[in-house]
Enzyme design. Structure first.
Site, PDB file in Angstrom:
ATOM      1  CB  SER A 180      55.415  14.523  33.941  1.00  0.00           C
ATOM      2  OG  SER A 180      56.772  14.496  33.541  1.00  0.00           O
ATOM      3  CG  HIS A 207      56.064  16.307  30.600  1.00  0.00           C
ATOM      4  ND1 HIS A 207      56.384  16.741  31.862  1.00  0.00           N
ATOM      5  CD2 HIS A 207      55.239  17.260  30.083  1.00  0.00           C
ATOM      6  CE1 HIS A 207      55.798  17.902  32.100  1.00  0.00           C
ATOM      7  NE2 HIS A 207      55.079  18.231  31.029  1.00  0.00           N
ATOM      8  CG  ASP A 324      53.992  21.589  32.272  1.00  0.00           C
ATOM      9  OD1 ASP A 324      53.631  22.763  32.050  1.00  0.00           O
ATOM     10  OD2 ASP A 324      53.879  20.673  31.428  1.00  0.00           O
TER      11      ASP A 324
END
Length: 384
Positions: A180, A207, A324
């Site tokens: 991310s 992401h 996540d």
């Protein structure tokens, strides 16, 4: 997502930031959101690249938010000159949410920029909570890396305990990567180091907005290692290729195959070297609700891979904010797989890799440059 980014500058030193944008409105909006964080100090605001270069001569700057399209000297022209003036400067490109903006941002990363942020187009966008969290976490994380690089002998704080566990005795059937905040630059480093030596399918969730993921895939392919493309719904996953979750879609792994033709007429009919059995898997794209405030999310990719591959999945968790991938990695490890995490010292934000490391789910926690050799070793399986 409303919690503040879990990133602090090294040694409590505020991140010193310059904002370079030809819009006074955007400069002001970004400055206000950055200065609201006590760990950040905006030390300069300028309207073009030439002014940014001149300002560097008299002002100490850790991170620079650099617009791409500006008069006098634009961001891409200024980038090499800024890095020449201050090689340690962390530059964050401010890109429009367009295909052209995404391509320029990815090119900038390959030319030395540290990261990018989707540029707000109005005050309403500039005050968006997700944008605020993203730019604050990147500014503080990159400033911390600069401070640490300048004082390698005095770490900001002791590293948290990171218990490790044994890896699976069976070679993995799939390599799954999650990333991310700070991810694109880390991915370029990791994937280039992996080269063409990966004999399993590689699935990747970063992401990123939908306009950026196809451009990221193109730039990964240009590194000259494994080809990379956005995953397509229903397509079989072939060895030695990288399948990227498209922006705004979860990437799910399913059993099943179908035609396995490759460009140029080559067909894979035998299982890859080192894998027992001819496992056929395919990609499914899902519009199920976001998980961990993200779509795509790393967790559904890992959960599904753990089931389909009977746990024989190797996870690489790179820099990123939040947690996540924690639940998905737990599924992989409990099913018999293994995980490697990027360490705190080289991560822009040690959220995602830190979560699995501190949960004791990792076989190894390593600096970014040491992850590829470890993955290749683990993909070969235990020595016989």
């Amino acid at each position: 997502m409303t919690e503040a980014p879990g990133v602090e500058p090294a040694g409590g030193i505020p991140a010193r930031v310059m904002i370079c944008d030809d819009s006074a409105t955007i400069r002001g909006a970004i400055a206000r959101m950055l200065e609201a964080d006590p760990g950040i100090r905006v030390v300069a605001k300028v309207s073009n690249g030439r002014m940014a270069i001149d300002e560097l001569k008299r002002t100490k700057v850790d991170a620079l938010v650099l617009d791409i399209e500006m008069p006098v000297l634009d961001g891409m022209a200024a980038l090499p000159l800024l890095l020449q003036a201050d090689p340690g400067l962390r530059i964050i490109m401010a890109s429009t949410l367009t295909t052209r903006g995404a391509d320029i941002a990815m090119r900038a990363l390959r030319l030395g920029a540290a990261d990018y942020v989707p540029k707000p187009t109005s005050i309403g966008t500039a005050t968006d909570e997700r944008f605020r969290l993203e730019i604050i976490s990147k500014v503080k994380g990159l400033a911390r890396l600069r401070h640490r690089a300048a004082s390698p002998a005095s770490p900001a704080r002791p590293a948290p305990p990171t218990p490790t566990r044994r890896a699976s005795v069976l070679p993995p059937r799939m390599l799954a990567i999650g990333s991310s905040t700070g991810g694109p630059q880390a991915l370029f480093t990791l994937i280039q180091a992996l080269g063409r030596s990966v004999d399993v399918p590689v699935v990747l969730t970063q992401h990123m907005p939908a306009t950026f993921t196809p451009i990221l895939a193109e730039h990964i392919t240009r590194l000259g290692g494994m080809p990379c493309a956005e995953a397509k719904d229903g397509e079989p996953l072939l060895t030695g290729r990288i399948y990227l979750a498209p922006g705004d879609k979860h990437l799910i792994i399913e059993k099943g195959g179908g035609p396995t033709g490759e460009p140029g007429g080559a067909v894979r009919t035998a299982p890859p070297k080192g894998i027992a059995g001819s496992l056929m898997v395919r990609a499914r794209l899902s519009s199920e609700p976001p998980e961990n405030y993200c779509r795509p999310s790393v967790d559904p990719m890992l959960r599904s891979a753990a089931i389909v591959c009977d746990g024989r999945v190797l996870v690489a968790m790179l820099t990123g904010m939040g947690h996540d991938g924690l639940a998905g990695t737990r599924c992989v490890v409990e099913a018999g797989g293994a995980a490697v995490a990027q360490d705190e010292a080289t991560s822009v934000v040690w959220g995602m890799p830190g979560a699995i490391a501190q949960a004791g789910l990792c076989h190894a926690v390593l600096p970014l440059t040491k992850i590829a050799p470890k993955l290749l070793e683990m993909l070969r399986g235990p020595a016989r």
